[in-house]
Design an enzyme around this catalytic site. Structure first.
Site, PDB file in Angstrom:
ATOM      1  N   SER A 146     -58.442  -1.866  10.639  1.00 26.43           N
ATOM      2  CA  SER A 146     -57.679  -0.759  11.208  1.00 26.43           C
ATOM      3  C   SER A 146     -57.767  -0.794  12.740  1.00 26.43           C
ATOM      4  O   SER A 146     -57.382  -1.797  13.341  1.00 26.43           O
ATOM      5  CB  SER A 146     -58.180   0.563  10.608  1.00 26.43           C
ATOM      6  OG  SER A 146     -57.272   1.605  10.863  1.00 26.43           O
ATOM      7  N   ASP A 222     -51.505   1.725   1.259  1.00 27.93           N
ATOM      8  CA  ASP A 222     -52.229   2.245   2.426  1.00 27.93           C
ATOM      9  C   ASP A 222     -51.470   3.447   2.983  1.00 27.93           C
ATOM     10  O   ASP A 222     -50.284   3.341   3.326  1.00 27.93           O
ATOM     11  CB  ASP A 222     -52.328   1.127   3.471  1.00 27.93           C
ATOM     12  CG  ASP A 222     -53.232   1.474   4.626  1.00 27.93           C
ATOM     13  OD1 ASP A 222     -53.168   2.626   5.111  1.00 27.93           O
ATOM     14  OD2 ASP A 222     -53.989   0.592   5.053  1.00 27.93           O
ATOM     15  N   HIS A 255     -56.492   2.185   2.180  1.00 21.79           N
ATOM     16  CA  HIS A 255     -57.081   1.889   3.494  1.00 21.79           C
ATOM     17  C   HIS A 255     -58.613   1.864   3.447  1.00 21.79           C
ATOM     18  O   HIS A 255     -59.258   1.741   4.488  1.00 21.79           O
ATOM     19  CB  HIS A 255     -56.614   2.979   4.475  1.00 21.79           C
ATOM     20  CG  HIS A 255     -56.685   2.595   5.925  1.00 21.79           C
ATOM     21  ND1 HIS A 255     -55.899   1.616   6.487  1.00 21.79           N
ATOM     22  CD2 HIS A 255     -57.459   3.058   6.959  1.00 21.79           C
ATOM     23  CE1 HIS A 255     -56.165   1.501   7.777  1.00 21.79           C
ATOM     24  NE2 HIS A 255     -57.123   2.355   8.090  1.00 21.79           N
TER      25      HIS A 255
END
Lengths: 277, 277
Positions: A146, A222, A255
């Site tokens: 991320s 995600d 995620h």
């Protein structure tokens, strides 16, 4: 340097160290996994992991299952914190700015510029510290998740020749074009968008002087896919310039660290090959 | 029953469910990993994990790396919370009594007896719920850590024929003889030590009617080794009665999930063999 945690793990040792950072002007912690060969003093390559928003040095070392892979390949793994820390360090109540959200840039704007120089920390000060104190052979790889996937990609692209390999999970590939990135870059670098291009993977790809292959995994479920991550922008930039990219879209994955843990073995294999392990 | 978390993981799904427990008279959560074959409806064996003091259903599912092993063997893994929960449930400010510290017994003493019936929950209500709602084939194994290692051992020993396999990491093997156990058993069962013997692995081994082999891993650098865990008492009891025990002392390992994650693959192999996987 002071060791604050030490655990036998996967035949080697998972440790956490704290130290005074000159670059960040505060005390910092990092996790380091030493495979058994490194505990005996045999020089090993070092793989850096950069974590995402809100994380510390703990998330990756406790949740990813990385130690088994690192032991198998004989690789040291270093996981720093995600920002400078402490009462004297500027902060913001939001989770996506300030402490826990350093974005791996060197800030130029007050009040951030006093401490927020995470790019210099992860690319220079930390590797120098690690290579001075542990059995490192000078070979380096870098990966992250991320905000940390963004960090890994920009750090490798900004330092040609410094990393043998790079990979990312669900990275923010175009911070200039998405809300998380625009907010952080405005705060840390100011309103001039031209200054942002040196910290944006999609922009850096356009001027890359080496063709370091990128491995990127992205979950199809995600929750940040279409708003903050936008892997199609990286795909387009790499197609345009001919930069080698393996972008794997993993249907159904979100995620979380459940996603990272599932595909981490493939990332270790990617880095290990480049690092001669 | 309500699903409160769902994550793709290791080709299957890690989920967390909450439900009203009749036995505990409160709302409870449990984690469940469904390997890919189970998500397609193929009946699989179920392996139960019981966690230690202070833990919830989250610790094992986020820190142990169990999903990869469960996927490999085609086993469902269920990880319940460690005690009844809620404002109406009796508690104690200490970490080793009350919520987070149910010790997997059926309490007989007020105020605990109103809710603390964790043995009936893990041995009966939870398996019945799991086998009604998921693709379970009726085969069961059980394992756990510390207080949960104690829980796994007593639950298997108290229910001959109910579990095909049992194992433990750093279990409390003789709660009647160590501070954690004596404190909890006094609170939950009262001062009469005779009533404790039905909840003590070393005592249960002396009267075991089946010879279910025990696999136990114990770290040599465990901070609770000589005060709370005392594996030599289990070793002596098994030697005296001829009960099959594989006790592996792992030098240098502590009481943490770094220890569990290191040796968990061996425990899955032990259970999978007994469960026909």
């Amino acid at each position: 340097m002071e060791r604050v945690e030490q655990h036998a793990c996967a035949g080697g040792r998972q440790e956490v160290w704290k130290h005074r950072s000159d670059v960040l002007n505060c005390e910092m912690k990092f996790g380091i996994f030493l495979p058994e060969v490194a505990t005996r003093g045999e020089p090993c390559p070092v793989l850096y992991w950069l974590s995402g928003l809100t994380c510390t040095e703990q998330n990756f070392i406790t949740k990813a299952g990385a130690q088994a892979h690192a032991a198998k390949h004989g690789v040291i793994v270093v996981a720093p914190d995600t920002s400078p820390r402490g009462d004297e360090v500027a902060d913001d109540p939001a989770y996506d700015l300030g402490q826990g959200a350093g974005f791996y840039v060197n800030a130029t704007q007050a009040p951030w510029s006093a401490h927020y120089r995470m790019q210099d920390y992860v690319a220079h000060e930390l590797p120098e510290l690690v290579e001075r104190h542990f059995a490192a052979n000078g070979q380096r790889g870098i990966m992250g998740h991320s905000m940390g996937g963004h960090g890994a990609l920009i750090t490798a692209l900004r330092h040609p020749g410094r990393y043998a390999s790079v990979s990312a999970f669900s990275p923010i590939v175009a911070p200039s074009q998405v809300p998380w990135g625009a907010k952080a870059l405005t705060a840390y670098l100011g309103e001039d968008r031209q200054s942002w291009t040196a910290w944006d993977t999609v922009e850096l790809i356009k001027q890359a002087s080496e063709s370091l292959p990128l491995l990127v995994d992205q979950g199809g479920a995600d929750e940040f896919l279409s708003t903050q991550l936008r892997p199609e922008l990286l795909e387009q930039a790499c197609q345009t310039t001919g930069h080698p990219l393996t972008l794997r879209r993993q249907p159904g994955y979100d995620h979380s660290y459940y996603f990272i843990a599932t595909f981490l073995a493939d990332h270790f294999a990617h880095h290990a090959q480049a690092l001669g392990r």
